[in-house]
Design an enzyme around this catalytic site. Sequence first.
Site, PDB file in Angstrom:
ATOM      1  N   GLU A 122      -6.194 -12.527   1.896  1.00  0.00           N
ATOM      2  CA  GLU A 122      -7.149 -11.426   2.104  1.00  0.00           C
ATOM      3  C   GLU A 122      -7.885 -11.189   0.785  1.00  0.00           C
ATOM      4  OE1 GLU A 122      -4.648  -8.249   3.533  1.00  0.00           O
ATOM      5  OE2 GLU A 122      -4.416  -9.177   5.493  1.00  0.00           O
ATOM      6  N   ASP A 162      -7.356  -2.075  -1.337  1.00  0.00           N
ATOM      7  CA  ASP A 162      -8.294  -2.938  -0.618  1.00  0.00           C
ATOM      8  C   ASP A 162      -9.691  -2.516  -1.062  1.00  0.00           C
ATOM      9  OD1 ASP A 162      -6.142  -3.977   0.788  1.00  0.00           O
ATOM     10  OD2 ASP A 162      -6.595  -2.913   2.643  1.00  0.00           O
ATOM     11  N   HIS A 173       0.830  -1.208   0.000  1.00  0.00           N
ATOM     12  CA  HIS A 173       0.000   0.000   0.000  1.00  0.00           C
ATOM     13  C   HIS A 173       0.868   1.263   0.000  1.00  0.00           C
ATOM     14  CE1 HIS A 173      -4.066  -1.660   0.511  1.00  0.00           C
ATOM     15  NE2 HIS A 173      -3.501  -2.599   1.259  1.00  0.00           N
ATOM     16  N   HIS A 208      -7.534  -7.617  -1.021  1.00  0.00           N
ATOM     17  CA  HIS A 208      -6.235  -6.953  -1.218  1.00  0.00           C
ATOM     18  C   HIS A 208      -5.640  -7.295  -2.593  1.00  0.00           C
ATOM     19  CE1 HIS A 208      -2.192  -5.595   0.408  1.00  0.00           C
ATOM     20  NE2 HIS A 208      -1.754  -6.512  -0.449  1.00  0.00           N
TER      21      HIS A 208
HETATM   22  C1  LIG Z   1      -4.454  -5.191   6.925  1.00  0.00           C
HETATM   23  C2  LIG Z   1      -4.813  -5.326   5.499  1.00  0.00           C
HETATM   24  N1  LIG Z   1      -5.764  -4.336   5.148  1.00  0.00           N
HETATM   25  C3  LIG Z   1      -3.603  -5.273   4.597  1.00  0.00           C
HETATM   26  O1  LIG Z   1      -3.508  -4.380   3.792  1.00  0.00           O
HETATM   27  N2  LIG Z   1      -2.728  -6.278   4.707  1.00  0.00           N
HETATM   28  C4  LIG Z   1      -1.600  -6.370   3.829  1.00  0.00           C
HETATM   29  C5  LIG Z   1      -0.937  -7.714   3.882  1.00  0.00           C
HETATM   30  C6  LIG Z   1      -0.609  -5.265   4.094  1.00  0.00           C
HETATM   31  O2  LIG Z   1      -0.363  -4.933   5.261  1.00  0.00           O
HETATM   32  O3  LIG Z   1      -0.028  -4.776   3.117  1.00  0.00           O
HETATM   33 ZN   LIG Z   2      -4.461  -4.354   1.652  1.00  0.00          ZN
END
Ligand SMILES: C[C@@H](N)C(=O)N[C@H](C)C(=O)O
Ligand SMILES: [Zn+2]
Length: 285
Positions: free
Chosen positions: A264, A206, A199, A267
Amino acid sequence: PHPANSLASGDQVEQQEPSPSPAAADNAELNSSIIDEQQDAVQPTDEQDSSSSDSLHGSEIDSAVPSSEDVASEPALPAKTYALPDGFVYLDDILEDAQYDIRYYGENNFVGRPIEGYLAPYAIATEEMAAALVKVSEEMQELGYGLLIYDTYRPAKAVEVFKEWSQDEADTLMKDSFYPNEEKSKLFQRGYLSQRSGHSRGSTVDLTLYELASGEPLDMGSPYDLLDEISYFGTRLITDEQAANRELLKKVMKKHGFKEYSKEWWHYVLLDEPYPSTYFDFDVQ
Ligand SMILES: C[C@@H](N)C(=O)N[C@H](C)C(=O)O
Ligand SMILES: [Zn+2]
């Protein structure tokens, strides 16, 4: 001052080694390499108050001249006075038909409070990811669905907050809602959170789908950010219909250049991302 201001906006995060984890082979985010780019970001001209605005907004709010009823019921979004770094855009300027519920700006997240670095409920993305999401959205619209965006660009300082939070055993405020079956201290090791998150590179999103007719999110079998095996692709804990909904999102995202994450369902990382080794740290504002 907002805690996020302890790090200057636009700073790049120092190079760090990802911690080894059994989940590493499965977690595309842990395969990142060193930080190799520098970009300047214009400093903010105006600090936004993260407590004063709703985190849910969408095309229905932005598109029309607001009626007096709208003005009364929908808090105004903060002005976009911040000049984003080159190559980044506000997603709602490009993707006007989506809904936005930027969870780390508010309290409805696994930490249970607004996260440092999220000063406004905006989704910021690289131009490339925004363009790809437009294509996904166009295709989904034809099928009767819209995109509901939960998170896009995440400042590196927010990831640091997640790390500190995960080591605070005493704080289990949101355990029942977000990680009922997982040990908080192992959430990174288990692959639900990344030490260096995709991110922060600006090309990870997400999201889920909502039905255009009703405005209701599709049933994906587990809610956003439920850090649990039920959120894995391939879990047997959900119905065929729920699995089909996840597959629909995956199919269209992949078609437009994204890669899913096995643990997830929400994601996705843009495969051909423009800053594959840069972890940005400017605030969301
Ligand atoms: C916590 C979740 N929304 C997320 O984005 N998890 C991934 C693995 C991340 O932290 O990049
Ligand atoms: Zn994510």
